[in-house]
Design an enzyme around this catalytic site. Structure first.
Site, PDB file in Angstrom:
ATOM      1  N   ILE A   1      30.661   4.176  41.254  1.00 19.16           N
ATOM      2  CA  ILE A   1      29.374   4.090  40.563  1.00 19.16           C
ATOM      3  C   ILE A   1      28.338   4.965  41.249  1.00 19.16           C
ATOM      4  CG2 ILE A   1      27.508   2.493  39.947  1.00 19.16           C
ATOM      5  CD1 ILE A   1      29.689   0.239  40.269  1.00 19.16           C
ATOM      6  N   CYS A   2      27.532   5.650  40.431  1.00 18.69           N
ATOM      7  CA  CYS A   2      26.348   6.348  40.936  1.00 18.69           C
ATOM      8  C   CYS A   2      25.246   6.206  39.887  1.00 18.69           C
ATOM      9  CB  CYS A   2      26.652   7.808  41.280  1.00 18.69           C
ATOM     10  SG  CYS A   2      26.947   8.881  39.862  1.00 18.69           S
ATOM     11  N   HIS A   3      24.266   7.093  39.912  1.00 19.61           N
ATOM     12  CA  HIS A   3      23.135   6.982  38.988  1.00 19.61           C
ATOM     13  C   HIS A   3      23.513   7.336  37.558  1.00 19.61           C
ATOM     14  CE1 HIS A   3      18.708   8.206  37.987  1.00 19.61           C
ATOM     15  NE2 HIS A   3      19.022   7.045  37.466  1.00 19.61           N
TER      16      HIS A   3
ATOM     17  N   GLY B   1      26.753   9.146  36.864  1.00 20.19           N
ATOM     18  CA  GLY B   1      28.184   9.366  36.726  1.00 20.19           C
ATOM     19  C   GLY B   1      28.698  10.689  37.246  1.00 20.19           C
TER      20      GLY B   1
ATOM     21  N   VAL C   1      24.756   3.681  36.710  1.00 17.13           N
ATOM     22  CA  VAL C   1      23.921   2.490  36.569  1.00 17.13           C
ATOM     23  C   VAL C   1      22.908   2.663  35.448  1.00 17.13           C
ATOM     24  CG1 VAL C   1      24.193   1.630  38.932  1.00 17.13           C
ATOM     25  CG2 VAL C   1      22.317   3.173  38.399  1.00 17.13           C
TER      26      VAL C   1
END
Length: 116
Positions: free
Chosen positions: A73-75, A77, A102
């Site tokens: 997961i990151c901000h 993708g 997210v």
């Protein structure tokens, strides 16, 4: 590496919660591996996610279960896709990238989640 949408991940997490009657049949809960920076993680995060910033991953890769399901997961993708590809090359068996990160989770699953 596979892509997973926020909605599909939410369903997986709900299914893996299980109950006393059906725990044995419930899918195994994936490790939610958040590769953002600590300041981003403090702003918003998926419950029970593990923070392991992208730049620290190579030094700590042996802490992860190579056989388990891992959702990166990151901000949005992008960083998570890079990390997921790295883990795939390292021989991890079941790696997923959270498409849209997210931000997608906040838009599609949890509108109350803080966005940035």
């Amino acid at each position: 590496m596979q892509q997973i949408t926020a909605v599909r991940l939410a369903a997986w997490l709900t299914d893996s919660a299980g109950t006393a009657a059906d725990e044995a049949d419930a899918p195994r809960r994936p490790l939610l591996l958040d590769v953002r920076e600590p300041w981003e993680y403090e702003l918003c995060r998926l419950p029970d996610s593990l923070l392991l910033p992208m730049q620290t991953l190579a030094a700590r890769v042996d802490e992860l279960d190579r056989q388990g399901d891992i959702v990166v997961i990151c901000h949005h993708g992008v960083r998570s896709r890079q990390v997921a590809s790295f883990l795939d090359r390292q021989g991890f068996n079941s790696i997923y990238n959270l498409a849209g990160g997210v931000d997608a989770w906040a838009r599609e699953v949890d509108p109350a989640m803080r966005r940035y």
